[in-house]
Design a protein around this motif. Sequence first.
Motif, short mmCIF file in Angstrom:
data_model
loop_
_atom_site.label_atom_id
_atom_site.label_comp_id
_atom_site.label_asym_id
_atom_site.label_seq_id
_atom_site.Cartn_x
_atom_site.Cartn_y
_atom_site.Cartn_z
N HIS A 111 21.42 96.13 46.80
CA HIS A 111 22.47 95.12 46.87
C HIS A 111 22.66 94.44 45.52
O HIS A 111 21.73 94.33 44.74
CB HIS A 111 22.15 94.08 47.94
CG HIS A 111 22.31 94.60 49.33
ND1 HIS A 111 23.48 95.16 49.79
CD2 HIS A 111 21.43 94.68 50.36
CE1 HIS A 111 23.32 95.54 51.04
NE2 HIS A 111 22.08 95.28 51.41
N HIS A 137 28.90 99.75 43.97
CA HIS A 137 28.23 99.23 45.17
C HIS A 137 29.23 98.47 46.04
O HIS A 137 29.24 98.64 47.26
CB HIS A 137 27.06 98.33 44.78
CG HIS A 137 26.31 97.84 45.98
ND1 HIS A 137 25.36 98.61 46.61
CD2 HIS A 137 26.43 96.71 46.71
CE1 HIS A 137 24.91 97.95 47.67
NE2 HIS A 137 25.54 96.79 47.74
N CYS A 141 29.66 98.94 50.12
CA CYS A 141 28.83 98.00 50.89
C CYS A 141 29.70 96.85 51.39
O CYS A 141 30.13 96.01 50.60
CB CYS A 141 27.69 97.49 50.04
SG CYS A 141 26.68 96.27 50.90
N CYS A 144 28.28 93.21 50.71
CA CYS A 144 28.50 92.68 49.36
C CYS A 144 29.98 92.43 49.11
O CYS A 144 30.33 91.50 48.38
CB CYS A 144 27.89 93.59 48.32
SG CYS A 144 26.09 93.49 48.26
ZN LIG Z 1 25.35 95.45 49.20
#
Ligand SMILES: [Zn+2]
Length: 156
Positions: A111, A137, A141, A144
């Motif tokens: 993360h 990312h 994700c 996030c």
């Molecule tokens: Zn993440």
Amino acid sequence: MAAMPSNHITAPELPSSEANRRHEPRYPTADAAEVVVLSDLPLPFPARVLEVSQTGLQVSLAASLGEGTKVKITFRRPAIVLGEVRHSKRAGDLFHVDIKIDGVLLSPNRHVDEDELALYLSGKGLTEHEFFYVRLHFSECEACQRRLREREAPAN
Ligand SMILES: [Zn+2]
């Protein structure tokens, strides 16, 4: 205008920004990969990697990609390349696309931490690779992405 010095030592075909890199061999491959065009709606294409060098790779896929298109190439091995399309040319039913490598990442399974998020939002302070990592990312994700949106538009 001063004349260019004519007695400089010429390095063979090295772009100036990469002049301190040694010439890298090219490796022919036939690896399956997935090429994703990085845009608001990422668009994946199955692809085959034809050739890899330190600074670029050539892939074969069913679409012509415009010069300057930002792409992410995922290999079956846990490696991800971020790059920019230099050139596409038709090859039979497919297209051969030359891609300049901007960054190579291992799997983006960590993360984004608070420091990186703050630097990302401020638009400075991240190295190119960190910036690509963070952007990559975010593209994969949702947790996030939510953090990013909250920081971009904090609730009053
Ligand atoms: Zn993440």
